[in-house]
Enzyme design. Structure first.
Site, short mmCIF file in Angstrom:
data_model
loop_
_atom_site.label_atom_id
_atom_site.label_comp_id
_atom_site.label_asym_id
_atom_site.label_seq_id
_atom_site.Cartn_x
_atom_site.Cartn_y
_atom_site.Cartn_z
N HIS A 1 3.57 -2.42 3.20
CA HIS A 1 3.67 -1.05 2.68
C HIS A 1 5.03 -0.87 2.00
O HIS A 1 6.06 -0.97 2.68
CB HIS A 1 3.52 -0.03 3.82
CG HIS A 1 2.17 -0.10 4.50
ND1 HIS A 1 1.89 -1.03 5.47
CD2 HIS A 1 1.05 0.64 4.31
CE1 HIS A 1 0.62 -0.86 5.86
NE2 HIS A 1 0.09 0.14 5.18
N ASP B 1 0.81 -1.22 0.00
CA ASP B 1 0.00 0.00 0.00
C ASP B 1 0.85 1.27 0.00
O ASP B 1 2.01 1.26 0.40
CB ASP B 1 -0.87 0.05 1.27
CG ASP B 1 -1.99 -0.99 1.24
OD1 ASP B 1 -1.95 -1.88 0.36
OD2 ASP B 1 -2.88 -0.89 2.09
ZN ZN Z 1 -2.59 3.18 3.30
#
Ligand code: ZN
Length: 324
Positions: free
Chosen positions: A279, A135
């Site tokens: 992430h 992400d």
């Molecule tokens: Zn996010």
């Protein structure tokens, strides 16, 4: 006597009347071609927006006014412009006809889409599948992650933030071209359940546009920032034809910047069909990825994109999914 000489001699002996007829016929052909060009339809038509996008266009003043609209999810309009020109005549579908009539500057705004490599089909009903998701990117460090994934033949899903797509379009193109899936993670990483429906629609719609302009394909997956979603966000996702993709494994990589710890947590919590939340904006996460891939490979897992994980099942727009 050579062929060249025959032609030359014949040419000099052609009677003047025949030459005149040939010139007259050529002139007729030319004028017919010119009149055909003059009757090409005007280039002003724009396709009707997909359901749900009208509100996005109306509320998003920052959305580029002249950009083409993304194709409906599941019906990618991607393909190199060069090859499209060749294929157009063979398949005169309505979308292609519309594209032909679109002004040249509109087509130029959309970059030539890359073509992802063909994929080997993995049957997740038989194999132990798992989906790595990343992400908040892309960021410059995403390139190192792509190198790692590419070297190991692993495909992942990137939930991108629209602002980052605008800042690093080349990295999104690379993600797509290397066979990864691109999902929508809002435009500004806003907390959508605190926003109006129009605001949430703008966040999703602008990122749909941004990804489509770079890859030629609009996402079919959405991950709400902070995992914050409710009935209102689900309704907006449904209107944008986006399934909501949550996760089953969260090693809290944003909190603990420790590659060994992140790997340990993923390996500990992984299970068949799980979607793993990571992430790519954190260097420690990228550093954990080689170890995660090696450990899960040893356990017999196969890495697939989220859409591949659900192959054979229909992902319903608006609905939430966290594992197969
Ligand atoms: Zn996010």
């Amino acid at each position: 006597m050579s062929g060249v000489r025959v032609v030359a001699e014949t040419g000099t002996r052609t009677p003047a009347l025949v030459r005149r007829w040939v010139l007259f016929a050529a002139a007729l052909v030319c004028s017919a071609a010119l009149s055909t060009l003059a009757t090409v339809p005007p280039r002003s038509e724009t396709p009707a927006p997909p359901a749900g996008e009208a509100s996005v266009a109306a509320t998003s003043s920052a959305a580029p006014a002249k950009a083409g609209r993304p194709g409906r999810p599941g019906r990618p309009t991607a393909g190199p412009l060069g090859s499209r020109r060749v294929d157009v005549a063979a398949n005169m579908g309505p979308a292609v006809a519309t594209l032909r009539r679109r002004p040249a500057h509109t087509i130029a705004q959309r970059q030539v889409p890359p073509m992802p490599p063909p994929r080997a089909k993995v049957d997740c009903q038989v194999r132990k599948c798992v989906a790595l998701t990343f992400d908040d990117g892309p960021v410059p460090g995403t390139a190192r992650l792509l190198d790692i994934l590419g070297a190991r033949g692993v495909r992942a899903t990137f939930f991108v933030v629209g602002l980052q797509v605008a800042a690093y379009p080349g990295l999104v193109r690379r993600e797509f071209a290397e066979g990864h899936e691109i999902g929508n993670h809002s435009y500004t990483h806003a907390n959508l359940d605190h926003m109006s429906g129009a605001g949430a629609g703008s966040e999703m719609g602008r990122t749909q546009q941004a990804v489509w302009r770079v890859t030629g394909k609009a996402p079919v997956l959405f991950r709400p920032p902070y995992g914050a979603t409710d009935a209102g966000v689900a309704a907006v996702a449904r209107r944008n034809h986006l399934a909501q993709i949550m996760w089953a494994v969260d090693p809290l990589d944003w909190h603990d910047r420790d590659a060994a710890l992140i790997k340990r947590r993923v390996v500990q919590d992984v299970r068949r069909g799980a979607i793993i939340l990571l992430h790519d904006i954190h260097g420690t996460t990228v550093s954990a990825v080689p170890g995660i891939i090696a450990a899960l490979n040893r356990k017999g897992y196969v890495f697939v994109t989220v859409s591949e994980l659900y192959r054979g099942k229909r992902l319903a727009p608006g609905r939430r999914y966290s594992q197969r």
